[in-house]
Design an enzyme around this catalytic site. Sequence first.
Site, PDB file in Angstrom:
ATOM      1  N   CYS A 166     -25.456   1.591 -12.160  1.00 35.45           N
ATOM      2  CA  CYS A 166     -24.705   2.817 -12.441  1.00 35.45           C
ATOM      3  C   CYS A 166     -25.589   3.906 -13.040  1.00 35.45           C
ATOM      4  O   CYS A 166     -26.048   3.800 -14.183  1.00 35.45           O
ATOM      5  CB  CYS A 166     -23.545   2.503 -13.382  1.00 35.45           C
ATOM      6  SG  CYS A 166     -22.468   3.917 -13.675  1.00 35.45           S
ATOM      7  N   CYS A 187     -18.458  -0.227 -19.944  1.00 34.61           N
ATOM      8  CA  CYS A 187     -19.709  -0.441 -19.220  1.00 34.61           C
ATOM      9  C   CYS A 187     -20.374  -1.771 -19.578  1.00 34.61           C
ATOM     10  O   CYS A 187     -21.109  -2.343 -18.762  1.00 34.61           O
ATOM     11  CB  CYS A 187     -20.669   0.711 -19.493  1.00 34.61           C
ATOM     12  SG  CYS A 187     -20.050   2.317 -18.906  1.00 34.61           S
ATOM     13  N   TYR A 209      -6.435   6.662   4.411  1.00 30.58           N
ATOM     14  CA  TYR A 209      -6.623   5.625   3.398  1.00 30.58           C
ATOM     15  C   TYR A 209      -5.836   4.358   3.748  1.00 30.58           C
ATOM     16  O   TYR A 209      -6.374   3.242   3.738  1.00 30.58           O
ATOM     17  CB  TYR A 209      -6.201   6.112   1.998  1.00 30.58           C
ATOM     18  CG  TYR A 209      -6.001   4.936   1.097  1.00 30.58           C
ATOM     19  CD1 TYR A 209      -7.094   4.251   0.571  1.00 30.58           C
ATOM     20  CD2 TYR A 209      -4.723   4.427   0.853  1.00 30.58           C
ATOM     21  CE1 TYR A 209      -6.926   3.117  -0.190  1.00 30.58           C
ATOM     22  CE2 TYR A 209      -4.552   3.289   0.100  1.00 30.58           C
ATOM     23  CZ  TYR A 209      -5.645   2.637  -0.426  1.00 30.58           C
ATOM     24  OH  TYR A 209      -5.478   1.495  -1.160  1.00 30.58           O
ATOM     25  N   ASP A 216      -9.695   5.132  -2.366  1.00 30.06           N
ATOM     26  CA  ASP A 216      -8.578   5.672  -3.123  1.00 30.06           C
ATOM     27  C   ASP A 216      -9.101   6.254  -4.433  1.00 30.06           C
ATOM     28  O   ASP A 216     -10.318   6.364  -4.647  1.00 30.06           O
ATOM     29  CB  ASP A 216      -7.501   4.604  -3.357  1.00 30.06           C
ATOM     30  CG  ASP A 216      -7.894   3.587  -4.422  1.00 30.06           C
ATOM     31  OD1 ASP A 216      -9.098   3.498  -4.772  1.00 30.06           O
ATOM     32  OD2 ASP A 216      -7.008   2.867  -4.913  1.00 30.06           O
ATOM     33  N   GLU A 262       0.821  -1.214   0.000  1.00 32.44           N
ATOM     34  CA  GLU A 262       0.000   0.000   0.000  1.00 32.44           C
ATOM     35  C   GLU A 262       0.855   1.264   0.000  1.00 32.44           C
ATOM     36  O   GLU A 262       0.534   2.246  -0.674  1.00 32.44           O
ATOM     37  CB  GLU A 262      -0.953  -0.002   1.202  1.00 32.44           C
ATOM     38  CG  GLU A 262      -2.083  -1.001   1.102  1.00 32.44           C
ATOM     39  CD  GLU A 262      -3.018  -0.727  -0.066  1.00 32.44           C
ATOM     40  OE1 GLU A 262      -3.093   0.443  -0.520  1.00 32.44           O
ATOM     41  OE2 GLU A 262      -3.655  -1.671  -0.549  1.00 32.44           O
ATOM     42  N   CYS A 317     -19.002  -4.305 -17.171  1.00 32.09           N
ATOM     43  CA  CYS A 317     -18.943  -3.927 -15.760  1.00 32.09           C
ATOM     44  C   CYS A 317     -20.010  -4.647 -14.950  1.00 32.09           C
ATOM     45  O   CYS A 317     -21.198  -4.638 -15.315  1.00 32.09           O
ATOM     46  CB  CYS A 317     -19.124  -2.420 -15.625  1.00 32.09           C
ATOM     47  SG  CYS A 317     -19.087  -1.851 -13.902  1.00 32.09           S
ATOM     48  N   CYS A 374     -13.629   0.190 -15.137  1.00 34.70           N
ATOM     49  CA  CYS A 374     -14.137   1.538 -14.867  1.00 34.70           C
ATOM     50  C   CYS A 374     -12.977   2.541 -14.895  1.00 34.70           C
ATOM     51  O   CYS A 374     -12.806   3.348 -13.993  1.00 34.70           O
ATOM     52  CB  CYS A 374     -14.862   1.568 -13.521  1.00 34.70           C
ATOM     53  SG  CYS A 374     -15.961   2.987 -13.303  1.00 34.70           S
TER      54      CYS A 374
END
Length: 371
Positions: free
Chosen positions: A235, A226, A149, A167, A66, A229, A219
């Site tokens: 959405c 899309c 985060y 994030d 991270e 997705c 995305c």
Amino acid sequence: MAKPGRKSADSTNPPASAAATAAEAKRAVGIAGLLLPWYDRQHRRLPWRAPPGHKAMHPYRVWLSEIMLQQTTVAAVIPYFQRFTALWPDVEALARAPQETVLAEWAGLGYYARARNLHACAQAVLRDHGGRFPETEAGLLGLPGIGAYTAAAIAAIAFGKPAAVLDGNVERVLSRVFDVQTPLPGSKPQLRALCQAATPQRRPGDYAQAMMDLGATLCAPNRPDCLLCPLSELCLARAHGHAAELPRKAPKPERPHRHTVAFLLRRPDGALYFRRRPEKGLLGGMLEVPSTDWRDTAWKPAEAMRQAPMDAEWQMLHGEAEHVFTHFSLGIRAMLADIDARQAARLNGEWLQPGEAKVPTAIKKMLKLLR
């Protein structure tokens, strides 16, 4: 630098709290049920991850990845992660390593304050927590270099806590699913509330990583896929036909441009002179070649030579390089002087062959001007 990539949320204070509306909360509850089956099938296989549904990876590996992923692409991080874990397989080994060695291995990954904080954090975990990372967000936030985060990511992925992991990738997904029109960073409180509403009690670590994967693959910025997705039926931005336009962002101020001249001192054996930068400040603790101040106006050769590290026969090299930092860009020219061994012995620093020096990317660009 990451495109698309992990934008650190730890460099700013956590946004003020907000609450999702009833309609938003209802939509948020449905995200995990659609996303986790997709993640089980399509997850990215990364060296710091456990397989979906399995016991979480060791906190040390989650934390290390991270920190490295902030402002950096996955592809760039993988070889660094593998090298770090081979050299220092646990937090105790990293804590006991010399800071200069850690900084040298970090060279090229950028944002060097992360490396200094990484080493300080490892020492704090060993000194104050017996070598074990705290399991709560509050405990993690007390460690050097860990912000909101990163604390949430470690808590969720390493310890299975239902922490809201937000994030840059997750911001993009949520902005589109909920058709958030407020530009970033003003939309952060709303996005954090939506993230909290969508985070499930079951498999929160897999859920957080699934959101990151979705934002990094389907995305993505500019051209979301899309049709593939798993969240397309939820959405709102897709339904309204403007998913690619989100998230909106406030205009950024123009990045200033600065100038420097690097001084390349070369011994008869081809080695170049390096010295170490001060611990505090940009590129702190890293090796560098001497250079002029970094200023707003270009340097003329005669005035640049007044800041040379020693009197020598300096010649200006052809060409100019540019390096982009977070808040400014730097135009780089270079001057070369060949000196004898007696002159070289008068300088305090390190003499290394150009290919041996583990230096930041900005310094590598200075060295390339020698070619």
